[in-house]
Scaffold this motif. Structure first.
Motif, short mmCIF file in Angstrom:
data_model
loop_
_atom_site.label_atom_id
_atom_site.label_comp_id
_atom_site.label_asym_id
_atom_site.label_seq_id
_atom_site.Cartn_x
_atom_site.Cartn_y
_atom_site.Cartn_z
N THR A 53 0.84 -1.21 0.00
CA THR A 53 0.00 0.00 0.00
C THR A 53 0.87 1.25 0.00
OG1 THR A 53 -0.08 0.01 2.41
CG2 THR A 53 -1.87 -1.14 1.25
N ALA A 54 0.32 2.33 -0.57
CA ALA A 54 1.07 3.58 -0.64
C ALA A 54 0.11 4.74 -0.77
CB ALA A 54 2.01 3.55 -1.85
N GLU A 55 0.61 5.93 -0.46
CA GLU A 55 -0.15 7.15 -0.76
C GLU A 55 0.85 8.25 -1.09
OE1 GLU A 55 -1.99 9.21 2.84
OE2 GLU A 55 -1.28 7.33 3.75
N ILE A 56 0.36 9.28 -1.77
CA ILE A 56 1.26 10.38 -2.12
C ILE A 56 1.02 11.54 -1.16
CG2 ILE A 56 1.34 9.65 -4.54
CD1 ILE A 56 -0.50 12.04 -5.21
N ILE A 57 2.11 12.29 -0.89
CA ILE A 57 2.01 13.43 0.03
C ILE A 57 2.86 14.57 -0.55
CG2 ILE A 57 3.79 12.39 1.52
CD1 ILE A 57 2.34 13.75 3.92
N GLN A 58 2.21 15.70 -0.77
CA GLN A 58 2.87 16.80 -1.47
C GLN A 58 3.42 17.84 -0.48
OE1 GLN A 58 1.99 20.32 -2.09
NE2 GLN A 58 3.79 20.49 -3.40
N PHE A 59 4.71 18.11 -0.57
CA PHE A 59 5.31 19.29 0.08
C PHE A 59 6.71 19.49 -0.49
CE2 PHE A 59 5.96 15.71 3.13
CZ PHE A 59 7.34 15.68 3.24
N ASN A 60 7.16 20.73 -0.42
CA ASN A 60 8.52 21.07 -0.83
C ASN A 60 9.38 20.99 0.43
OD1 ASN A 60 10.92 22.26 -1.55
ND2 ASN A 60 10.04 24.15 -2.32
N VAL A 61 10.33 20.06 0.46
CA VAL A 61 11.13 19.85 1.69
C VAL A 61 11.83 21.13 2.15
CG1 VAL A 61 11.50 17.38 1.28
CG2 VAL A 61 13.19 19.04 0.42
N ALA A 62 12.11 22.03 1.21
CA ALA A 62 12.82 23.27 1.54
C ALA A 62 11.93 24.28 2.26
CB ALA A 62 13.40 23.90 0.27
N ASN A 63 10.63 24.04 2.24
CA ASN A 63 9.68 24.97 2.84
C ASN A 63 9.19 24.42 4.19
OD1 ASN A 63 7.22 26.31 3.56
ND2 ASN A 63 6.98 26.99 1.44
N ALA A 64 9.75 24.94 5.27
CA ALA A 64 9.48 24.40 6.61
C ALA A 64 7.99 24.39 6.95
CB ALA A 64 10.26 25.19 7.66
N GLU A 65 7.30 25.45 6.58
CA GLU A 65 5.86 25.54 6.88
C GLU A 65 5.06 24.46 6.15
OE1 GLU A 65 4.17 27.18 9.25
OE2 GLU A 65 6.24 27.58 9.85
N GLN A 66 5.41 24.30 4.86
CA GLN A 66 4.74 23.26 4.06
C GLN A 66 4.94 21.88 4.66
OE1 GLN A 66 5.27 22.66 -0.20
NE2 GLN A 66 5.00 24.86 -0.54
N VAL A 67 6.18 21.61 5.06
CA VAL A 67 6.52 20.31 5.64
C VAL A 67 5.67 20.06 6.88
CG1 VAL A 67 8.34 18.97 6.83
CG2 VAL A 67 8.89 20.26 4.75
N LYS A 68 5.67 21.05 7.77
CA LYS A 68 4.93 20.96 9.03
C LYS A 68 3.43 20.73 8.78
CE LYS A 68 7.11 23.56 12.02
NZ LYS A 68 7.53 24.70 12.86
N THR A 69 2.86 21.57 7.93
CA THR A 69 1.42 21.49 7.66
C THR A 69 1.04 20.14 7.06
OG1 THR A 69 1.42 23.86 7.27
CG2 THR A 69 -0.51 22.66 6.50
N ALA A 70 1.79 19.71 6.03
CA ALA A 70 1.47 18.45 5.34
C ALA A 70 1.58 17.26 6.29
CB ALA A 70 2.40 18.26 4.13
N LEU A 71 2.66 17.22 7.08
CA LEU A 71 2.86 16.06 7.96
C LEU A 71 1.89 16.07 9.14
CD1 LEU A 71 6.75 15.70 7.82
CD2 LEU A 71 5.05 14.20 6.78
N ASN A 72 1.59 17.26 9.67
CA ASN A 72 0.61 17.34 10.77
C ASN A 72 -0.78 16.94 10.30
OD1 ASN A 72 2.35 18.08 12.79
ND2 ASN A 72 2.06 20.28 12.51
N THR A 73 -1.16 17.41 9.11
CA THR A 73 -2.47 17.06 8.55
C THR A 73 -2.57 15.56 8.34
OG1 THR A 73 -2.53 19.18 7.42
CG2 THR A 73 -4.07 17.53 6.64
N TRP A 74 -1.50 14.98 7.78
CA TRP A 74 -1.48 13.53 7.54
C TRP A 74 -1.61 12.77 8.87
CZ3 TRP A 74 1.81 9.66 9.23
CH2 TRP A 74 1.58 8.40 8.66
N GLN A 75 -0.87 13.24 9.89
CA GLN A 75 -0.89 12.56 11.19
C GLN A 75 -2.27 12.63 11.83
OE1 GLN A 75 2.33 11.00 12.82
NE2 GLN A 75 0.45 9.90 13.24
#
Length: 243
Positions: A53-75
């Motif tokens: 199983t897999a899923e896709i998750i979009q964020f630009n690793v260089a953008n700290a806010e994007q990383v935080k938001t995407a991973l928190n939402t996923w969690q």
């Protein structure tokens, strides 16, 4: 649900790593991508064809806010899920001689390879420490180990990643978290598509470019329980070009 997150997982080495982890483990694979959703969905399809199983998750690793938001939402959406394996693979090149290198090319490359490592790893490591288990694998480069002319920015970013790997490994080893790096040489991918393979392979003792899968095999091993006594290590995967 135990998961493995691969940054820059939609193409090239990242894609090969996603597929290999899917084959060798029971991890649910999180395929991170920045802009190419089509490629990320193809990788997801390949993993499902392998029976995982897999899923896709979009964020630009260089953008700290994007990383935080995407991973928190996923969690929040996956409260029971645990990211046990992190592969920091995302990286870009903007080659050119240092004396003519615009500041933007320097910062873009360092932001993606080095700050990207910080943004994603720092966000996930607390949970790994609490859980007392984790595997962090950083995709460095031969450029970060020996330096490559025309890649001072990339060599700086990947060299720093090698040093960070060795330091972080010492900080978290007691909690059964290993931190290792792989340093690929010339591997067939989008990143090396413009290079003259015929000309360059004469520099490589095994006389060919590597396949992305040859990097993925090593990453999959380092992500496994079999590699629990290996940490702070940098594995050169380069056909003998630098050893």
């Amino acid at each position: 649900m135990k998961c493995a997150l691969v940054t820059g997982g939609s193409r090239g080495i990242g894609k090969a790593i996603c597929k290999q982890l899917a084959q060798d483990s029971d991890y649910h694979i999180l395929i991170n991508y920045n802009s190419n959703e089509t490629a990320a969905l193809e990788t997801k399809k390949d993993i499902e064809a392998l029976g995982n199983t897999a899923e896709i998750i979009q964020f630009n690793v260089a953008n700290a806010e994007q990383v935080k938001t995407a991973l928190n939402t996923w969690q929040e959406q996956n409260k029971e899920a645990l990211i046990e394996v992190l592969v920091n693979n995302a990286g870009i090149t903007k080659d050119g001689l240092f004396m003519w290198m615009p500041a933007e090319d320097w910062h873009d490359v360092v932001n993606t390879s080095l700050h990207g490592f910080y943004n994603v790893t720092n966000h996930l490591i607390q949970k790994m420490l609490r859980n007392r288990y984790g595997r962090i694998i950083n995709v460095a480069s031969v450029s970060g180990v020996k330096g490559t002319a025309g890649q001072t920015n990339y060599s700086a970013a990947k060299g720093a990643l090698v040093a960070a790997t060795k330091a972080l490994a010492q900080e978290v080893a007691k909690r059964k978290i290993t931190v290792n790096a792989v340093a690929p040489g010339f591997i067939k991918s989008d990143m090396t598509a413009n290079l003259d393979e015929k000309e360059l392979k004469s520099m490589i003792p095994v006389n060919r470019f590597g396949e992305p899968e040859e990097v993925a095999y090593a990453v999959s091993f380092l992500a496994s329980k079999k590699a629990s006594y290996i940490t702070g290590e940098v594995l050169n995967i380069n056909g003998g070009i630098y050893s």
